[in-house]
Design an enzyme around this catalytic site. Structure first.
Site, short mmCIF file in Angstrom:
data_model
loop_
_atom_site.label_atom_id
_atom_site.label_comp_id
_atom_site.label_asym_id
_atom_site.label_seq_id
_atom_site.Cartn_x
_atom_site.Cartn_y
_atom_site.Cartn_z
N THR A 28 1.02 -1.22 0.08
CA THR A 28 -0.21 -0.01 -0.13
C THR A 28 1.32 1.58 0.10
O THR A 28 2.21 1.24 0.57
CB THR A 28 -1.03 0.38 1.46
OG1 THR A 28 -1.69 -1.08 1.39
CG2 THR A 28 -1.76 1.24 1.12
N GLY A 29 0.46 2.35 -0.94
CA GLY A 29 1.39 4.06 -0.43
C GLY A 29 1.17 3.56 -2.34
O GLY A 29 1.34 3.60 -3.36
N ASP A 81 6.33 -4.39 -1.70
CA ASP A 81 5.71 -3.24 -1.09
C ASP A 81 6.82 -2.32 -1.04
O ASP A 81 8.02 -2.32 -1.17
CB ASP A 81 4.84 -3.10 0.52
CG ASP A 81 4.38 -2.70 0.64
OD1 ASP A 81 4.20 -1.31 0.26
OD2 ASP A 81 4.26 -3.18 1.87
N GLY A 82 6.64 -0.94 -0.55
CA GLY A 82 7.29 0.30 0.03
C GLY A 82 7.79 -0.19 0.93
O GLY A 82 7.71 0.00 2.55
N ALA A 83 8.31 1.11 1.67
CA ALA A 83 8.81 1.55 3.12
C ALA A 83 8.50 3.00 3.72
O ALA A 83 9.02 3.70 2.37
CB ALA A 83 10.03 1.06 3.24
N GLY A 96 3.12 4.22 7.07
CA GLY A 96 2.53 5.93 6.76
C GLY A 96 1.63 6.33 5.96
O GLY A 96 0.43 6.95 6.41
N GLU A 103 -0.21 -5.02 6.04
CA GLU A 103 0.96 -5.01 4.81
C GLU A 103 1.84 -6.81 5.53
O GLU A 103 3.17 -7.37 5.39
CB GLU A 103 1.29 -3.96 5.15
CG GLU A 103 1.40 -3.05 4.11
CD GLU A 103 1.84 -1.54 4.51
OE1 GLU A 103 1.63 -1.10 3.69
OE2 GLU A 103 2.29 -1.60 5.54
#
EC number: 5.3.1.6
Length: 223
Positions: A28-29, A81-83, A96, A103
């Site tokens: 997500t993001g 996924d992002g970070a 965030g 996640e």
């Protein structure tokens, strides 16, 4: 290159890690959204995806990608996924976008975690980004008191004057002002506080590979 261009570059690079004919996990993001858009171009290559949030599920469906319930999936080869921050050892702060619990759950089922981020997310020590903690609403004040004892300042996440509510019906406390020297220990300590659903430290199950967008191209780190 703009930050969005860097995110788009790593999203394209992550497509190489998508196995043909399998189910993948998707985060997500904003960076994950770029990846979903790239995945839509090769949607016939995958059987479907497990989403880490309702927003991700909606975006996947908009591209015609089947969204599966994790309860119906025994294993996944990869989670992408992002970070918000990541260290050279693969430990991350995530959450965030308020999807940290789902996640973490989806990532736990995947054999490999691919983190995609712009190069600014690589840090020596975690903690400049506020650490998200998802909490049961009735425990918010009690948890905040215990978090304050760990150092830093707990702040209830608010949007438009109201507490942010997660897909799980919970609240988010952001712990500000920490320098996290031992992320694995802190992850365990916060998760042991009664009323905490989970903390946005991904250290015990960190990334296996990070694809970082830089002005010189996509940099790959393996952990």
């Amino acid at each position: 290159m703009t930050q969005d261009e860097l995110k788009q570059a790593v999203a394209r690079a992550a497509i190489e890690y998508v196995p043909a004919g399998e189910i993948i996990g998707v985060g997500t993001g904003s960076t994950a959204n770029f990846f979903i858009d790239e995945l839509g171009k090769i949607k016939d290559r995958v059987r479907g995806a497990v989403a880490s949030s309702e927003a991700t599920a909606e975006r996947l469906r908009s591209h015609g990608i089947p969204v599966l319930d994790l309860n119906d999936v025994e294993s996944m080869s990869v989670y992408i996924d992002g970070a918000d921050e990541i260290t050279a050892s693969g430990a991350m702060i995530k959450g965030g976008g308020a999807a940290l619990t789902r996640e973490k759950i989806v990532a736990s089922v995947a054999k490999q975690f691919i983190c995609i981020a712009d190069g600014s997310k690589l840090v020596d020590v975690l903690g400049a980004f506020p650490l998200p903690i998802e909490v049961i609403p009735m425990a918010q004040a009690a948890v905040a008191r215990q978090l304050k004892a760990l150092g830093g300042e707990p702040r209830l996440r608010v949007k438009d004057g109201k507490p942010v509510i997660t897909d799980n019906g919970c609240m988010i406390i952001d712990l500000v002002g920490l320098k996290i020297a031992d992320p694995r220990k802190l992850e365990a300590d916060i998760n042991n506080i009664v009323g905490v659903v989970t903390v946005g430290l991904f250290a015990r199950r960190g990334a296996d590979v990070a694809l970082l967008g830089t002005a010189e191209g996509v940099k790959k780190l393996s952990f």
